[in-house]
Design a protein around this motif. Structure first.
Motif, PDB file in Angstrom:
ATOM      1  N   ALA A   1       0.855  -1.185   0.000  1.00 18.75           N
ATOM      2  CA  ALA A   1       0.000   0.000   0.000  1.00 18.75           C
ATOM      3  C   ALA A   1       0.888   1.230   0.000  1.00 18.75           C
ATOM      4  O   ALA A   1       2.068   1.158   0.358  1.00 18.75           O
ATOM      5  N   GLU A   2       0.332   2.357  -0.393  1.00 21.26           N
ATOM      6  CA  GLU A   2       1.092   3.594  -0.432  1.00 21.26           C
ATOM      7  C   GLU A   2       0.486   4.611   0.522  1.00 21.26           C
ATOM      8  O   GLU A   2      -0.733   4.631   0.744  1.00 21.26           O
ATOM      9  N   TRP A   3       1.344   5.414   1.090  1.00 21.53           N
ATOM     10  CA  TRP A   3       0.898   6.522   1.932  1.00 21.53           C
ATOM     11  C   TRP A   3       1.555   7.796   1.451  1.00 21.53           C
ATOM     12  O   TRP A   3       2.766   7.861   1.259  1.00 21.53           O
ATOM     13  N   ASN A   4       0.742   8.822   1.198  1.00 19.60           N
ATOM     14  CA  ASN A   4       1.233  10.116   0.780  1.00 19.60           C
ATOM     15  C   ASN A   4       0.860  11.143   1.833  1.00 19.60           C
ATOM     16  O   ASN A   4      -0.335  11.347   2.116  1.00 19.60           O
ATOM     17  N   GLY A   5       1.858  11.773   2.431  1.00 16.33           N
ATOM     18  CA  GLY A   5       1.564  12.779   3.434  1.00 16.33           C
ATOM     19  C   GLY A   5       2.555  12.772   4.575  1.00 16.33           C
ATOM     20  O   GLY A   5       3.695  12.321   4.447  1.00 16.33           O
ATOM     21  N   ASN A   6       2.122  13.281   5.725  1.00 15.30           N
ATOM     22  CA  ASN A   6       2.950  13.319   6.925  1.00 15.30           C
ATOM     23  C   ASN A   6       3.283  11.897   7.357  1.00 15.30           C
ATOM     24  O   ASN A   6       2.410  11.022   7.345  1.00 15.30           O
ATOM     25  N   PRO A   7       4.524  11.624   7.774  1.00 15.15           N
ATOM     26  CA  PRO A   7       4.896  10.257   8.164  1.00 15.15           C
ATOM     27  C   PRO A   7       4.120   9.719   9.357  1.00 15.15           C
ATOM     28  O   PRO A   7       4.154   8.518   9.623  1.00 15.15           O
ATOM     29  N   ALA A   8       3.401  10.595  10.066  1.00 15.24           N
ATOM     30  CA  ALA A   8       2.589  10.128  11.190  1.00 15.24           C
ATOM     31  C   ALA A   8       1.484   9.186  10.733  1.00 15.24           C
ATOM     32  O   ALA A   8       0.931   8.428  11.534  1.00 15.24           O
ATOM     33  N   GLY A   9       1.147   9.193   9.440  1.00  9.06           N
ATOM     34  CA  GLY A   9       0.093   8.320   8.944  1.00  9.06           C
ATOM     35  C   GLY A   9       0.545   6.924   8.592  1.00  9.06           C
ATOM     36  O   GLY A   9      -0.288   6.035   8.389  1.00  9.06           O
ATOM     37  N   VAL A  10       1.844   6.699   8.534  1.00 10.51           N
ATOM     38  CA  VAL A  10       2.357   5.384   8.137  1.00 10.51           C
ATOM     39  C   VAL A  10       1.913   4.274   9.093  1.00 10.51           C
ATOM     40  O   VAL A  10       1.506   3.198   8.642  1.00 10.51           O
TER      41      VAL A  10
ATOM     42  N   ASP B   1       8.442  -0.596   5.614  1.00  7.55           N
ATOM     43  CA  ASP B   1       8.076   0.514   4.737  1.00  7.55           C
ATOM     44  C   ASP B   1       9.315   1.196   4.195  1.00  7.55           C
ATOM     45  O   ASP B   1      10.368   1.218   4.831  1.00  7.55           O
ATOM     46  N   ILE B   2       9.176   1.742   3.010  1.00  7.86           N
ATOM     47  CA  ILE B   2      10.270   2.407   2.311  1.00  7.86           C
ATOM     48  C   ILE B   2       9.820   3.822   1.949  1.00  7.86           C
ATOM     49  O   ILE B   2       8.753   4.010   1.369  1.00  7.86           O
ATOM     50  N   GLN B   3      10.624   4.800   2.307  1.00  9.16           N
ATOM     51  CA  GLN B   3      10.305   6.180   1.947  1.00  9.16           C
ATOM     52  C   GLN B   3      10.840   6.443   0.546  1.00  9.16           C
ATOM     53  O   GLN B   3      12.037   6.411   0.302  1.00  9.16           O
ATOM     54  N   VAL B   4       9.941   6.700  -0.386  1.00 17.40           N
ATOM     55  CA  VAL B   4      10.353   6.904  -1.774  1.00 17.40           C
ATOM     56  C   VAL B   4      10.350   8.379  -2.166  1.00 17.40           C
ATOM     57  O   VAL B   4      10.833   8.741  -3.236  1.00 17.40           O
ATOM     58  N   LYS B   5       9.771   9.226  -1.315  1.00 19.48           N
ATOM     59  CA  LYS B   5       9.842  10.667  -1.544  1.00 19.48           C
ATOM     60  C   LYS B   5      10.069  11.342  -0.204  1.00 19.48           C
ATOM     61  O   LYS B   5       9.249  11.219   0.706  1.00 19.48           O
ATOM     62  N   ALA B   6      11.206  12.048  -0.074  1.00 22.59           N
ATOM     63  CA  ALA B   6      11.580  12.674   1.186  1.00 22.59           C
ATOM     64  C   ALA B   6      11.417  14.184   1.095  1.00 22.59           C
ATOM     65  O   ALA B   6      11.361  14.757   0.003  1.00 22.59           O
ATOM     66  N   PRO B   7      11.327  14.865   2.229  1.00 22.56           N
ATOM     67  CA  PRO B   7      11.309  16.337   2.202  1.00 22.56           C
ATOM     68  C   PRO B   7      12.666  16.879   1.777  1.00 22.56           C
ATOM     69  O   PRO B   7      13.662  16.155   1.802  1.00 22.56           O
TER      70      PRO B   7
ATOM     71  N   THR C   1      15.308  25.756   5.409  1.00 20.89           N
ATOM     72  CA  THR C   1      13.912  25.491   5.741  1.00 20.89           C
ATOM     73  C   THR C   1      13.451  24.182   5.097  1.00 20.89           C
ATOM     74  O   THR C   1      13.695  23.949   3.907  1.00 20.89           O
ATOM     75  N   VAL C   2      12.814  23.352   5.883  1.00 26.70           N
ATOM     76  CA  VAL C   2      12.322  22.070   5.384  1.00 26.70           C
ATOM     77  C   VAL C   2      11.108  22.290   4.495  1.00 26.70           C
ATOM     78  O   VAL C   2      10.167  22.995   4.871  1.00 26.70           O
ATOM     79  N   GLN C   3      11.134  21.705   3.311  1.00 26.74           N
ATOM     80  CA  GLN C   3      10.031  21.807   2.366  1.00 26.74           C
ATOM     81  C   GLN C   3       9.419  20.426   2.117  1.00 26.74           C
ATOM     82  O   GLN C   3      10.136  19.440   1.957  1.00 26.74           O
ATOM     83  N   GLY C   4       8.090  20.379   2.101  1.00 26.63           N
ATOM     84  CA  GLY C   4       7.402  19.140   1.729  1.00 26.63           C
ATOM     85  C   GLY C   4       7.397  18.060   2.791  1.00 26.63           C
ATOM     86  O   GLY C   4       7.282  16.878   2.466  1.00 26.63           O
ATOM     87  N   TYR C   5       7.502  18.435   4.079  1.00 18.16           N
ATOM     88  CA  TYR C   5       7.495  17.413   5.127  1.00 18.16           C
ATOM     89  C   TYR C   5       6.158  16.672   5.163  1.00 18.16           C
ATOM     90  O   TYR C   5       6.113  15.474   5.461  1.00 18.16           O
ATOM     91  N   ASP C   6       5.067  17.373   4.849  1.00 19.08           N
ATOM     92  CA  ASP C   6       3.744  16.752   4.852  1.00 19.08           C
ATOM     93  C   ASP C   6       3.368  16.187   3.483  1.00 19.08           C
ATOM     94  O   ASP C   6       2.215  15.822   3.259  1.00 19.08           O
ATOM     95  N   GLU C   7       4.316  16.109   2.581  1.00 19.72           N
ATOM     96  CA  GLU C   7       4.057  15.593   1.232  1.00 19.72           C
ATOM     97  C   GLU C   7       5.010  14.446   0.897  1.00 19.72           C
ATOM     98  O   GLU C   7       5.385  14.238  -0.248  1.00 19.72           O
ATOM     99  N   GLN C   8       5.388  13.698   1.908  1.00 21.61           N
ATOM    100  CA  GLN C   8       6.274  12.563   1.692  1.00 21.61           C
ATOM    101  C   GLN C   8       5.479  11.380   1.126  1.00 21.61           C
ATOM    102  O   GLN C   8       4.249  11.358   1.169  1.00 21.61           O
ATOM    103  N   LYS C   9       6.218  10.406   0.606  1.00 26.59           N
ATOM    104  CA  LYS C   9       5.565   9.227   0.041  1.00 26.59           C
ATOM    105  C   LYS C   9       6.258   7.980   0.578  1.00 26.59           C
ATOM    106  O   LYS C   9       7.479   7.892   0.582  1.00 26.59           O
ATOM    107  N   PHE C  10       5.448   7.027   1.025  1.00 32.44           N
ATOM    108  CA  PHE C  10       5.953   5.777   1.585  1.00 32.44           C
ATOM    109  C   PHE C  10       5.263   4.599   0.914  1.00 32.44           C
ATOM    110  O   PHE C  10       4.084   4.658   0.585  1.00 32.44           O
TER     111      PHE C  10
END
Length: 456
Positions: free
Chosen positions: A340-349, A376-382, A389-398
């Motif tokens: 399965a895939e999760w897109n968003g904040n890593p708290a949802g994994v 799980d594997i993180q395929v898109k990191a911030p 400044t951290v960009q895209g922390y809530d737009e990660q992909k796992f």
């Protein structure tokens, strides 16, 4: 002679009365029972829409321990079929087939109710035999499901069959009552929740050599990211010392996601299955359950796994190769997995992990989270801009994988229907969903350049 005529007359009268009584009896039979189950309606829909777990809750196995089942047709939905054979006359031979499902599985979560019909073929009297299972969400908060299971049969003008309606509260009724009771007990072990917005698929994974370190962290994103980054640095140093290349992003194997702390292994894939350790060439193999030590069992009174040899190049009780005092190596993955895939904040994994386990249990997919843990594997990191400044922390992909065992279908129902994993705007969970780790309060910095990306 007179007595004989009287006897014959009595037989004729009895026969006539029997025919009249048979004609007066109903041409159809019906019996039903209802229970409330503390599970989401979609979970129960999936349990009844396939027969992979039917032997666990059916009363047939209780009557005959040597009963044999055979699955055929689709793995799920209309046409799914189970057949059984038994030498016990009280069980006999028979089959059940899913005749219809209303609505389709994708609409059950929204509608909150469904009807599933099983066609029955066995030696019970009558024709057009079927079980109808009605599901409806109920309870103040909609967390219960009302399950009504009914048996219907057509006797037609067969008077002997009509008389069998007197015994419909025998085996047919018992089949329902025991089945529903056993089903309640069976699904009690399935985690509570709604996975109707998750679209997992079954994939083939390839055996992959990895270096890994065991670690743990409080359920806090900031501390977790720190622990993960520290583990990666140690793994990269070990890879450099071994003269091997890291070939992909960081992988997290979940050992225990507790109420307060998270225990896990952090891994990096490498480019070789052979390592040079302590002056010898060591081939990596898959992990396995520990073998019991008979000597330890005889002295302690209980079987125990042998103690690990900590010499680099040796293997521990799980068949992992020891690299140093912290780093291990193993041949990971290989075989079927639920993805399965999760897109968003890593708290949802963590929510996706639980949903995959729920899905596997309701669909009858077997897994062993002791030696083949969910990962799980993180395929898109911030990323970090020029100002730090951290960009895209809530737009990660796992990508979240649950390794499967035994007889596994080629596809999930969602794959068969061509449904895709949700995008960022359609997350099946969110950072505020129960089960997610506590928010750190600040976005954690991504892994430094050149390291594997941060992973939940």
């Amino acid at each position: 002679m007179t007595r004989l005529l009287e006897f014959l007359a009595a037989l004729v009268i009895v026969a006539i009365l029997g025919v009249v009584a048979g004609v007066a009896m109903p041409s159809q039979g019906h019996v039903d029972r209802t229970v409330k189950v503390n599970k989401d309606v979609r979970q129960l829909y999936d349990v009844f829409a396939n027969f992979r777990r039917f032997p666990e809750y059916s009363m047939l196995g209780q009557l005959d321990r040597h009963l044999k089942y055979q699955l055929s047709g689709p793995a799920y939905g209309q046409g799914a079929k189970t057949s059984w054979t038994s030498d016990d006359k009280s069980v006999g031979n028979g089959s059940l087939e899913v005749a219809s499902l209303t609505p389709a599985f994708a609409q059950v979560g929204d509608e909150g109710k469904a009807t599933i019909v099983w066609n029955l073929d066995n030696d019970w009297s009558g024709t057009d035999k079927k079980f109808t299972i009605d599901l409806e969400r109920t309870g103040r908060q909609g967390k219960l499901t009302n399950v009504k299971m009914a048996y219907d049969v057509n006797y037609g003008w067969n008077l002997i069959n009509r008389y069998s309606n007197l015994y419909i509260h025998g085996q047919p009724d018992n089949f329902i009552q025991f089945g529903l009771s056993n089903m309640q007990n069976m699904v009690a072990s399935i985690p509570q929740g709604d996975y109707s917005k998750l679209y997992p698929e079954i994939v083939d994974t390839q055996p992959t050599p990895v270096l890994f370190i065991s670690s743990q962290s409080p359920r806090n994103l900031t501390e977790l990211d720190t622990a993960l980054d520290d583990a990666v640095k140690q793994l990269e140093a070990a890879a450099k010392k071994l003269n091997v290349q890291v070939t992909g992003p960081r992988i997290t194997f979940t050992t225990n996601y507790g109420d307060q702390n998270y225990t896990f292994d952090v891994a990096l894939p490498i480019n070789t299955t052979t390592l040079n350790l302590n002056g010898q060439s060591v081939e990596l193999t898959a992990a396995s359950r520990p073998k019991l030590d008979p000597a330890a069992a005889s002295t302690s009174g209980s079987a125990a796994a042998p103690a690990d040899d900590t010499t680099p190049g040796s293997k521990d009780k799980f068949n992992n190769v020891i690299v140093d005092d912290k780093v291990r190596a193993v041949l990971a993955f290989g075989g079927k997995a639920l993805k399965a895939e999760w897109n968003g904040n890593p708290a949802g994994v963590p929510v996706v992990r639980i949903q995959e386990q729920q899905f596997a249990q309701t669909h009858g997919y077997k897994y062993d989270d002791f030696t083949n843990r969910i990962y799980d594997i993180q395929v898109k990191a911030p990323t970090t801009d020029a100002h730090g400044t951290v960009q895209g922390y809530d737009e990660q992909k796992f990508e979240v994988y649950l390794p499967l065992q035994g007889d596994v279908p080629e596809k999930t129902p969602e794959q068969e229907a061509g449904m895709k994993n949700p995008g960022l705007q359609d997350n099946p969970a969110s950072s505020g969903t129960a089960g997610a780790p506590a928010a750190s309060g600040t976005a954690a910095a991504p892994a430094a350049a050149g390291t594997a990306p941060t992973q939940q």
